[in-house]
Write a protein that holds these residues in place. Structure first.
Motif, PDB file in Angstrom:
ATOM      1  N   MET A 227       0.834  -1.206   0.000  1.00 15.60           N
ATOM      2  CA  MET A 227       0.000   0.000   0.000  1.00 15.60           C
ATOM      3  C   MET A 227       0.873   1.261   0.000  1.00 15.60           C
ATOM      4  N   LYS A 228       0.525   2.205  -0.872  1.00 21.42           N
ATOM      5  CA  LYS A 228       1.289   3.456  -0.889  1.00 21.42           C
ATOM      6  C   LYS A 228       0.425   4.576  -0.330  1.00 21.42           C
ATOM      7  N   ASN A 229       0.839   5.123   0.781  1.00 17.16           N
ATOM      8  CA  ASN A 229       0.089   6.227   1.385  1.00 17.16           C
ATOM      9  C   ASN A 229       0.948   7.480   1.330  1.00 17.16           C
ATOM     10  N   ILE A 230       0.476   8.429   0.516  1.00 17.45           N
ATOM     11  CA  ILE A 230       1.304   9.586   0.176  1.00 17.45           C
ATOM     12  C   ILE A 230       0.645  10.869   0.654  1.00 17.45           C
ATOM     13  N   VAL A 231       1.408  11.673   1.385  1.00 17.85           N
ATOM     14  CA  VAL A 231       0.916  13.028   1.691  1.00 17.85           C
ATOM     15  C   VAL A 231       1.539  13.961   0.661  1.00 17.85           C
ATOM     16  N   LEU A 232       0.689  14.683  -0.069  1.00 21.93           N
ATOM     17  CA  LEU A 232       1.199  15.731  -0.958  1.00 21.93           C
ATOM     18  C   LEU A 232       1.175  17.014  -0.166  1.00 21.93           C
ATOM     19  N   PHE A 233       2.341  17.591  -0.020  1.00 23.13           N
ATOM     20  CA  PHE A 233       2.520  18.723   0.869  1.00 23.13           C
ATOM     21  C   PHE A 233       2.939  19.932   0.034  1.00 23.13           C
ATOM     22  N   GLY A 234       2.535  21.115   0.439  1.00 23.84           N
ATOM     23  CA  GLY A 234       2.977  22.303  -0.286  1.00 23.84           C
ATOM     24  C   GLY A 234       2.006  23.441  -0.073  1.00 23.84           C
ATOM     25  N   ALA A 235       2.458  24.621  -0.416  1.00 20.08           N
ATOM     26  CA  ALA A 235       1.662  25.843  -0.215  1.00 20.08           C
ATOM     27  C   ALA A 235       0.425  25.823  -1.118  1.00 20.08           C
TER      28      ALA A 235
ATOM     29  N   GLY B 122      -1.853   8.836  15.121  1.00 20.14           N
ATOM     30  CA  GLY B 122      -2.651   7.978  15.994  1.00 20.14           C
ATOM     31  C   GLY B 122      -3.722   7.234  15.201  1.00 20.14           C
ATOM     32  N   LEU B 123      -4.330   7.977  14.296  1.00 19.96           N
ATOM     33  CA  LEU B 123      -5.396   7.418  13.461  1.00 19.96           C
ATOM     34  C   LEU B 123      -4.867   6.286  12.568  1.00 19.96           C
ATOM     35  N   LEU B 124      -3.732   6.546  11.925  1.00 19.39           N
ATOM     36  CA  LEU B 124      -3.129   5.535  11.036  1.00 19.39           C
ATOM     37  C   LEU B 124      -2.734   4.298  11.832  1.00 19.39           C
ATOM     38  N   ASN B 125      -2.080   4.521  12.980  1.00 15.23           N
ATOM     39  CA  ASN B 125      -1.666   3.388  13.826  1.00 15.23           C
ATOM     40  C   ASN B 125      -2.856   2.528  14.198  1.00 15.23           C
ATOM     41  N   GLY B 126      -3.928   3.193  14.597  1.00 11.63           N
ATOM     42  CA  GLY B 126      -5.123   2.478  15.035  1.00 11.63           C
ATOM     43  C   GLY B 126      -5.716   1.610  13.923  1.00 11.63           C
ATOM     44  N   LEU B 127      -5.485   2.011  12.682  1.00 15.89           N
ATOM     45  CA  LEU B 127      -6.041   1.262  11.549  1.00 15.89           C
ATOM     46  C   LEU B 127      -4.995   0.319  10.927  1.00 15.89           C
ATOM     47  N   GLY B 128      -3.825   0.273  11.554  1.00 18.40           N
ATOM     48  CA  GLY B 128      -2.755  -0.589  11.033  1.00 18.40           C
ATOM     49  C   GLY B 128      -2.176  -0.055   9.727  1.00 18.40           C
ATOM     50  N   LEU B 129      -2.250   1.248   9.530  1.00 18.93           N
ATOM     51  CA  LEU B 129      -1.719   1.856   8.297  1.00 18.93           C
ATOM     52  C   LEU B 129      -0.500   2.702   8.647  1.00 18.93           C
ATOM     53  N   SER B 130       0.301   3.035   7.613  1.00 13.41           N
ATOM     54  CA  SER B 130       1.413   3.955   7.849  1.00 13.41           C
ATOM     55  C   SER B 130       1.667   4.763   6.580  1.00 13.41           C
ATOM     56  N   LEU B 131       2.371   5.872   6.756  1.00 13.03           N
ATOM     57  CA  LEU B 131       2.684   6.716   5.601  1.00 13.03           C
ATOM     58  C   LEU B 131       3.915   6.188   4.874  1.00 13.03           C
TER      59      LEU B 131
END
Ligand code: AMP
Length: 192
Positions: A1-9, A100-109
């Motif tokens: 699984m690829k969990n991506i945060v797109l960050f930027g102004a 906390g939310l990701l951990n609780g669902l067994g997910l990670s970034l």
């Protein structure tokens, strides 16, 4: 699984690149801005609550945003190939709550990817977008400046939070859409 945060102004191209990633890799695109605008369009209680805050270019409450992300993640959870988070997290409180939310669902970034664009170009892009899309918060130059100031004060510090976890990467967000997409894809393909 690829969990991506797109960050930027604001105006850095997160929405545009998220749409490309969604198409190319079959990821679920979660844009908190789009979700909030949909609530306003529906005239829901939530929409009424956030409308004037968004029109002023300020951030809506961390609790509210964390609650809408929680709901979406719980709905799609592990069945998705991965998620693209666009416009979230925007504060340290959101980043911590998100962990906390990701951990609780067994997910990670997998990665937090910043699209790097100089401030002068951000303003030009946002002014151009105001003429194409009818986003109320793009139309008023004072609101545009406010959104960039909020980004610098409240959101930019989130970068070092993820840098400490070894998750933060930055790509040049200038050039043609294809050039930027190619840089983003290189990072995504390097992920395990
Ligand atoms: P965006 O479409 O991401 O530029 O978001 C538009 C507006 O929605 C922002 O200026 C905020 O008022 C609100 N918003 C979107 N995402 C968040 C977030 N993660 N935290 C707080 N406010 C948000």
């Amino acid at each position: 699984m690829k969990n991506i945060v797109l960050f930027g102004a604001p105006g850095s191209g997160k929405g545009t690149q998220a749409a490309r990633l969604k198409e190319k890799y079959g990821l679920v695109h979660l844009s908190t801005g789009d979700m909030l605008r949909a609530e306003i369009a529906k005239k829901s209680d939530l929409g009424k609550q956030v409308e004037s805050i968004m029109a002023q270019g300020k951030l809506v409450s961390d609790e509210l945003v964390l609650a809408i992300i929680r709901e979406r993640l719980e709905k799609r959870g592990a069945s998705a190939k991965g998620f693209i988070f666009d416009g979230f997290p925007r504060t340290l409180v959101q980043a911590e709550g998100f962990d906390g939310l990701l951990n609780g669902l067994g997910l990670s970034l997998s990665v937090v990817l910043q699209l790097d664009v100089p401030e002068s170009e951000l303003l030009e892009r946002l002014q151009r977008r105001a003429n194409i899309q009818s986003r109320a918060d793009d139309k008023d130059p004072a609101v545009l400046k406010q959104r960039i100031a909020v980004y610098n004060e409240e959101t930019a510090p989130v970068a070092s939070y993820y840098d400490k976890q070894g998750l933060f990467k930055r790509v040049d967000g200038t050039g043609t859409l294809d050039e930027i997409a190619a840089r983003v894809s290189d990072v995504v393909e390097s992920l395990a």
